[in-house]
Write a protein that holds these residues in place. Sequence first.
Motif, mmCIF file in Angstrom:
data_model
loop_
_atom_site.group_PDB
_atom_site.id
_atom_site.type_symbol
_atom_site.label_atom_id
_atom_site.label_comp_id
_atom_site.label_asym_id
_atom_site.label_seq_id
_atom_site.Cartn_x
_atom_site.Cartn_y
_atom_site.Cartn_z
ATOM 1 N N ALA A 1 0.771 -1.089 -0.098
ATOM 2 C CA ALA A 1 -0.057 -0.087 0.062
ATOM 3 C C ALA A 1 0.912 1.075 0.279
ATOM 4 C CB ALA A 1 -0.932 -0.015 1.106
ATOM 5 N N MET A 2 0.528 2.142 -0.651
ATOM 6 C CA MET A 2 1.303 3.498 -0.639
ATOM 7 C C MET A 2 0.439 4.685 -0.159
ATOM 8 S SD MET A 2 4.110 2.315 -2.081
ATOM 9 C CE MET A 2 4.971 3.956 -2.666
ATOM 10 N N GLY A 3 1.381 5.615 0.318
ATOM 11 C CA GLY A 3 0.807 6.869 0.807
ATOM 12 C C GLY A 3 1.514 7.874 0.708
ATOM 13 N N TRP A 4 0.505 9.189 0.748
ATOM 14 C CA TRP A 4 1.425 10.297 0.575
ATOM 15 C C TRP A 4 1.075 11.162 1.643
ATOM 16 C CZ3 TRP A 4 4.479 12.329 -3.297
ATOM 17 C CH2 TRP A 4 4.375 11.694 -4.551
ATOM 18 N N PHE A 5 2.146 11.853 2.264
ATOM 19 C CA PHE A 5 2.044 12.662 3.553
ATOM 20 C C PHE A 5 2.890 13.969 3.337
ATOM 21 C CE2 PHE A 5 1.031 9.206 6.484
ATOM 22 C CZ PHE A 5 1.156 7.785 5.699
ATOM 23 N N ARG A 6 2.505 14.838 4.141
ATOM 24 C CA ARG A 6 3.170 16.110 4.028
ATOM 25 C C ARG A 6 3.654 16.717 5.358
ATOM 26 N NH1 ARG A 6 -2.081 19.710 1.705
ATOM 27 N NH2 ARG A 6 -3.006 19.523 3.720
ATOM 28 N N GLN A 7 4.354 17.647 5.320
ATOM 29 C CA GLN A 7 5.065 18.352 6.417
ATOM 30 C C GLN A 7 5.234 19.820 6.138
ATOM 31 O OE1 GLN A 7 8.439 16.271 8.384
ATOM 32 N NE2 GLN A 7 7.868 17.038 10.242
ATOM 33 N N ALA A 8 4.632 20.514 6.824
ATOM 34 C CA ALA A 8 4.616 21.847 6.613
ATOM 35 C C ALA A 8 5.890 22.336 7.855
ATOM 36 C CB ALA A 8 3.506 22.760 6.876
ATOM 37 N N PRO A 9 6.555 23.399 7.550
ATOM 38 C CA PRO A 9 7.594 23.884 8.471
ATOM 39 C C PRO A 9 6.971 24.150 9.935
ATOM 40 C CG PRO A 9 7.611 25.300 6.592
ATOM 41 C CD PRO A 9 6.479 24.501 6.464
ATOM 42 N N GLY A 10 7.713 23.440 11.089
ATOM 43 C CA GLY A 10 7.169 23.624 12.411
ATOM 44 C C GLY A 10 5.873 22.747 12.580
ATOM 45 N N LYS A 11 5.675 21.882 11.753
ATOM 46 C CA LYS A 11 4.472 21.132 12.032
ATOM 47 C C LYS A 11 4.890 19.473 11.821
ATOM 48 C CE LYS A 11 0.969 24.443 10.832
ATOM 49 N NZ LYS A 11 -0.275 24.533 10.080
ATOM 50 N N GLU A 12 3.635 18.861 12.138
ATOM 51 C CA GLU A 12 4.162 17.325 12.283
ATOM 52 C C GLU A 12 4.014 16.843 10.833
ATOM 53 O OE1 GLU A 12 2.967 15.815 16.842
ATOM 54 O OE2 GLU A 12 1.699 15.414 14.968
ATOM 55 N N ARG A 13 4.511 15.697 10.565
ATOM 56 C CA ARG A 13 4.085 15.083 9.260
ATOM 57 C C ARG A 13 2.587 14.444 9.419
ATOM 58 N NH1 ARG A 13 8.704 11.417 6.673
ATOM 59 N NH2 ARG A 13 9.763 13.376 7.181
ATOM 60 N N THR B 1 -3.509 -2.857 -4.934
ATOM 61 C CA THR B 1 -3.962 -3.314 -6.329
ATOM 62 C C THR B 1 -4.721 -1.655 -6.718
ATOM 63 O OG1 THR B 1 -6.369 -3.730 -5.467
ATOM 64 C CG2 THR B 1 -4.971 -5.543 -5.731
ATOM 65 N N GLY B 2 -4.962 -0.724 -5.850
ATOM 66 C CA GLY B 2 -5.432 0.459 -6.368
ATOM 67 C C GLY B 2 -6.960 0.520 -6.134
ATOM 68 N N SER B 3 -7.401 -0.606 -5.614
ATOM 69 C CA SER B 3 -9.066 -0.695 -5.555
ATOM 70 C C SER B 3 -9.667 0.199 -4.346
ATOM 71 C CB SER B 3 -9.387 -2.130 -5.169
ATOM 72 O OG SER B 3 -9.009 -2.972 -6.399
ATOM 73 N N ASP C 1 3.896 0.664 2.405
ATOM 74 C CA ASP C 1 3.500 -0.200 3.758
ATOM 75 C C ASP C 1 3.059 -1.385 3.255
ATOM 76 O OD1 ASP C 1 0.654 -0.090 5.803
ATOM 77 O OD2 ASP C 1 2.398 -1.042 6.086
ATOM 78 N N TYR C 2 4.041 -2.629 3.563
ATOM 79 C CA TYR C 2 3.752 -4.157 3.260
ATOM 80 C C TYR C 2 2.414 -4.251 3.599
ATOM 81 C CZ TYR C 2 4.070 -8.895 2.154
ATOM 82 O OH TYR C 2 4.002 -10.011 1.847
ATOM 83 N N ARG C 3 1.573 -4.988 2.806
ATOM 84 C CA ARG C 3 0.225 -5.399 3.148
ATOM 85 C C ARG C 3 0.226 -6.700 2.630
ATOM 86 N NH1 ARG C 3 -0.607 -3.858 7.203
ATOM 87 N NH2 ARG C 3 -2.980 -4.241 7.115
ATOM 88 N N TYR C 4 -0.331 -7.807 3.265
ATOM 89 C CA TYR C 4 -0.810 -8.973 2.960
ATOM 90 C C TYR C 4 -2.455 -8.697 2.244
ATOM 91 C CZ TYR C 4 -2.254 -13.884 2.738
ATOM 92 O OH TYR C 4 -2.489 -15.209 2.357
ATOM 93 N N ASP D 1 -5.543 -3.722 1.571
ATOM 94 C CA ASP D 1 -6.046 -2.656 2.396
ATOM 95 C C ASP D 1 -5.027 -1.779 2.612
ATOM 96 O OD1 ASP D 1 -5.656 -4.504 5.820
ATOM 97 O OD2 ASP D 1 -4.327 -4.251 3.981
ATOM 98 N N TYR D 2 -5.376 -0.742 3.575
ATOM 99 C CA TYR D 2 -4.362 0.425 3.801
ATOM 100 C C TYR D 2 -4.386 0.914 5.150
ATOM 101 C CZ TYR D 2 -8.759 3.050 3.293
ATOM 102 O OH TYR D 2 -9.978 3.465 3.362
ATOM 103 N N ARG D 3 -3.491 1.641 5.373
ATOM 104 C CA ARG D 3 -3.356 2.279 6.834
ATOM 105 C C ARG D 3 -2.747 3.777 6.597
ATOM 106 N NH1 ARG D 3 -0.100 -2.304 10.195
ATOM 107 N NH2 ARG D 3 1.390 -2.150 8.546
ATOM 108 N N ILE D 4 -3.366 4.658 7.595
ATOM 109 C CA ILE D 4 -3.123 6.010 7.543
ATOM 110 C C ILE D 4 -2.121 6.670 8.326
ATOM 111 C CG2 ILE D 4 -5.484 6.410 6.643
ATOM 112 C CD1 ILE D 4 -6.140 7.836 8.938
ATOM 113 N N GLU D 5 -1.819 5.671 9.450
ATOM 114 C CA GLU D 5 -0.856 6.092 10.366
ATOM 115 C C GLU D 5 0.584 6.108 9.827
ATOM 116 O OE1 GLU D 5 -2.823 3.302 10.559
ATOM 117 O OE2 GLU D 5 -4.184 3.699 12.485
#
Length: 126
Positions: free
Chosen positions: A33-45, A54-56, A99-102, A105-109
Amino acid sequence: QVQLVESGGGLVQAGGSLRLSCTVSGGRFGNYAMGWFRQAPGKERDFVATISKTGSNTAYADSVKGRFTISRENAKSTLYLQMNELKAEDTAVYYCAADYRYFDDYRIETVKYEYWGRGTQVTVSS
């Protein structure tokens, strides 16, 4: 070793669009599973979007829902993030992660993702 490289960041005016890409090597892209995250200056990711192997299945942060679209091309080992209607508050360094997944599905953490790119800067001018 799995390596991720982001590209496509830059400077854009508010209301404009950008498309980020993330190319993965050293592992079987279709296992993650793949994710995009972002981090602004002085803030958490923060979580932005995720997509199952699979993209489903996809999920988005409320702040980008309806404006951003995550997608993937497993044959090219590439992840995308299409960003439309950009706002000044979207300014951040954007990271892709794997994120390796069997299951399909996906995770957001953030802490669940094993592999990370170095990031690409997105700056939205108001």
